[in-house]
Design a protein around this motif. Structure first.
Motif, mmCIF file in Angstrom:
data_model
loop_
_atom_site.group_PDB
_atom_site.id
_atom_site.type_symbol
_atom_site.label_atom_id
_atom_site.label_comp_id
_atom_site.label_asym_id
_atom_site.label_seq_id
_atom_site.Cartn_x
_atom_site.Cartn_y
_atom_site.Cartn_z
ATOM 1 N N ILE A 123 0.837 -1.196 0.000
ATOM 2 C CA ILE A 123 0.000 0.000 0.000
ATOM 3 C C ILE A 123 0.873 1.248 0.000
ATOM 4 C CG2 ILE A 123 -1.989 1.127 1.052
ATOM 5 C CD1 ILE A 123 -2.736 -1.527 2.279
ATOM 6 N N SER A 124 1.661 1.359 -1.055
ATOM 7 C CA SER A 124 2.578 2.481 -1.211
ATOM 8 C C SER A 124 2.409 3.100 -2.588
ATOM 9 C CB SER A 124 4.034 2.023 -1.054
ATOM 10 O OG SER A 124 4.257 1.526 0.244
ATOM 11 N N ILE A 125 2.696 4.370 -2.638
ATOM 12 C CA ILE A 125 2.750 5.080 -3.918
ATOM 13 C C ILE A 125 4.198 5.489 -4.089
ATOM 14 C CG2 ILE A 125 1.944 7.084 -5.205
ATOM 15 C CD1 ILE A 125 -0.705 6.834 -3.698
ATOM 16 N N ILE A 126 4.861 4.762 -4.974
ATOM 17 C CA ILE A 126 6.299 4.945 -5.137
ATOM 18 C C ILE A 126 6.689 4.593 -6.566
ATOM 19 C CG2 ILE A 126 6.807 2.613 -4.324
ATOM 20 C CD1 ILE A 126 9.259 3.882 -2.887
ATOM 21 N N ALA A 127 7.652 5.320 -7.105
ATOM 22 C CA ALA A 127 8.108 5.078 -8.477
ATOM 23 C C ALA A 127 8.723 3.688 -8.593
ATOM 24 C CB ALA A 127 9.105 6.139 -8.905
ATOM 25 N N GLU A 128 8.502 3.066 -9.735
ATOM 26 C CA GLU A 128 8.921 1.684 -9.991
ATOM 27 C C GLU A 128 10.377 1.427 -9.614
ATOM 28 O OE1 GLU A 128 8.674 -2.280 -11.227
ATOM 29 O OE2 GLU A 128 7.008 -0.867 -11.159
ATOM 30 N N GLY A 129 11.292 2.264 -10.027
ATOM 31 C CA GLY A 129 12.714 2.012 -9.800
ATOM 32 C C GLY A 129 13.256 2.555 -8.496
ATOM 33 N N ALA A 130 12.436 3.166 -7.676
ATOM 34 C CA ALA A 130 12.913 3.840 -6.474
ATOM 35 C C ALA A 130 13.527 2.908 -5.443
ATOM 36 C CB ALA A 130 11.780 4.631 -5.826
ATOM 37 N N LEU A 131 13.085 1.677 -5.395
ATOM 38 C CA LEU A 131 13.579 0.753 -4.375
ATOM 39 C C LEU A 131 14.394 -0.391 -4.942
ATOM 40 C CD1 LEU A 131 10.416 0.544 -2.130
ATOM 41 C CD2 LEU A 131 12.471 1.893 -1.750
ATOM 42 N N GLY A 132 14.690 -0.345 -6.220
ATOM 43 C CA GLY A 132 15.404 -1.452 -6.836
ATOM 44 C C GLY A 132 14.487 -2.647 -6.989
ATOM 45 N N GLN A 133 15.040 -3.805 -7.111
ATOM 46 C CA GLN A 133 14.241 -5.011 -7.341
ATOM 47 C C GLN A 133 14.158 -5.909 -6.118
ATOM 48 O OE1 GLN A 133 12.442 -5.483 -10.073
ATOM 49 N NE2 GLN A 133 13.149 -3.475 -10.705
ATOM 50 N N SER A 134 14.727 -5.491 -4.988
ATOM 51 C CA SER A 134 14.686 -6.370 -3.825
ATOM 52 C C SER A 134 13.324 -6.285 -3.147
ATOM 53 C CB SER A 134 15.792 -5.977 -2.837
ATOM 54 O OG SER A 134 15.524 -4.692 -2.326
ATOM 55 N N GLY A 135 12.921 -7.390 -2.569
ATOM 56 C CA GLY A 135 11.672 -7.419 -1.838
ATOM 57 C C GLY A 135 10.476 -7.694 -2.711
ATOM 58 N N ALA A 136 9.351 -7.837 -2.065
ATOM 59 C CA ALA A 136 8.100 -8.107 -2.763
ATOM 60 C C ALA A 136 7.230 -6.856 -2.710
ATOM 61 C CB ALA A 136 7.383 -9.277 -2.109
ATOM 62 N N PHE A 137 6.600 -6.572 -3.813
ATOM 63 C CA PHE A 137 5.674 -5.456 -3.886
ATOM 64 C C PHE A 137 4.271 -6.041 -3.779
ATOM 65 C CE2 PHE A 137 9.469 -4.017 -5.960
ATOM 66 C CZ PHE A 137 9.597 -2.704 -5.524
ATOM 67 N N LEU A 138 3.630 -5.866 -2.646
ATOM 68 C CA LEU A 138 2.297 -6.426 -2.480
ATOM 69 C C LEU A 138 1.280 -5.605 -3.257
ATOM 70 C CD1 LEU A 138 2.341 -7.434 1.274
ATOM 71 C CD2 LEU A 138 2.916 -8.803 -0.726
ATOM 72 N N ARG A 139 1.193 -4.314 -2.973
ATOM 73 C CA ARG A 139 0.312 -3.407 -3.715
ATOM 74 C C ARG A 139 0.990 -2.047 -3.760
ATOM 75 N NH1 ARG A 139 -4.648 -5.005 0.021
ATOM 76 N NH2 ARG A 139 -2.859 -4.918 1.388
ATOM 77 N N VAL A 140 1.345 -1.644 -4.979
ATOM 78 C CA VAL A 140 2.072 -0.383 -5.171
ATOM 79 C C VAL A 140 1.510 0.320 -6.399
ATOM 80 C CG1 VAL A 140 4.345 0.633 -5.666
ATOM 81 C CG2 VAL A 140 4.180 -1.345 -4.155
ATOM 82 N N ILE A 141 1.364 1.634 -6.299
ATOM 83 C CA ILE A 141 0.997 2.455 -7.451
ATOM 84 C C ILE A 141 2.192 3.340 -7.782
ATOM 85 C CG2 ILE A 141 -0.512 4.278 -8.341
ATOM 86 C CD1 ILE A 141 -2.716 3.224 -6.467
ATOM 87 N N ASP A 142 2.606 3.301 -9.037
ATOM 88 C CA ASP A 142 3.683 4.168 -9.517
ATOM 89 C C ASP A 142 3.064 5.539 -9.805
ATOM 90 O OD1 ASP A 142 5.451 5.628 -11.251
ATOM 91 O OD2 ASP A 142 6.482 3.748 -11.695
ATOM 92 N N PRO A 143 3.507 6.592 -9.128
ATOM 93 C CA PRO A 143 2.894 7.911 -9.312
ATOM 94 C C PRO A 143 3.162 8.518 -10.693
ATOM 95 C CG PRO A 143 4.838 8.119 -7.952
ATOM 96 C CD PRO A 143 4.614 6.649 -8.174
ATOM 97 N N ASP A 144 4.223 8.067 -11.354
ATOM 98 C CA ASP A 144 4.577 8.618 -12.661
ATOM 99 C C ASP A 144 3.743 8.011 -13.785
ATOM 100 O OD1 ASP A 144 6.556 10.158 -11.393
ATOM 101 O OD2 ASP A 144 8.005 8.516 -11.575
ATOM 102 N N THR A 145 3.504 6.706 -13.716
ATOM 103 C CA THR A 145 2.805 6.007 -14.797
ATOM 104 C C THR A 145 1.389 5.572 -14.416
ATOM 105 O OG1 THR A 145 3.605 3.839 -14.101
ATOM 106 C CG2 THR A 145 4.996 5.086 -15.655
#
Length: 180
Positions: A123-145
């Motif tokens: 449940i985060s709004i964060i740009a796709e590349g901001a955190l790299g590829q580590s970890g799991a993204f459960l629910r994320v919205i990219d604010p740019d796209t």
């Protein structure tokens, strides 16, 4: 499928498109509060768009159950084929990612948990590349796209909204022609 049956389904497509309009308005409002983003409202709106997309996907592409009798399966296939002929739905509505974002989330989350401990972003709004590829993204919205990412699936909310809106416009045209 006769026209009276088809009309009931076309009205359902129109109804779903109207619900998507509410979700899209809410998403715009939630992300435009003088630079402040209302994260729960954004996710509520995104989930509304995804649910509408999943409902339309089910109407346009039959998802029959193995235990259904042959007559029920045939009707579902005929319904889906008839609706696709009327609407010519966009490919984004066919993609399983739209359904996967909202359906069987529990089973998909269980699978992520079974795979072992890892950083999870939810449940985060964060740009796709901001955190790299580590970890799991459960629910994320990219604010740019405005891509919605749920576990291993990603869906463009603007593309989904455009497809739903096009279906709603086609439903309105069909209903206008059908009445006369």
């Amino acid at each position: 499928m006769d026209d009276s049956q088809l009309e009931r389904y076309v009205r359902e497509v129109a109804h779903q498109a109207a619900l998507a309009e509410i979700s899209a308005d809410l998403l715009r409002e939630s992300a435009d509060l003088e630079g402040v983003v209302d994260i729960p409202r954004c996710f509520h709106a995104a989930q509304g768009l995804l649910t509408t997309g999943a409902q339309l996907s089910k109407l346009f592409w039959a998802d029959t159950q193995n235990e259904w009798p042959r007559e029920r399966k045939d009707f579902a296939y005929d319904r889906a084929s008839s609706l696709r002929a009327v609407f010519k739905p966009a490919e984004v509505l066919k993609r399983r990612a739209v359904r996967n974002a909202v359906e069987h989330y529990d089973a998909r989350l269980d699978e992520a948990m079974i795979q072992g401990p890892q950083d999870m972003i939810d449940i985060s709004i964060i740009a796709e590349g901001a955190l790299g590829q580590s970890g799991a993204f459960l629910r994320v919205i990219d604010p740019d796209t405005l891509a919605y990412r749920s576990l291993d699936d990603s869906v463009s909310l603007p593309d989904l909204y455009s497809a739903i809106r096009a279906a709603g416009d086609a439903a309105a045209r069909w209903l206008d022609d059908w009445r006369y």
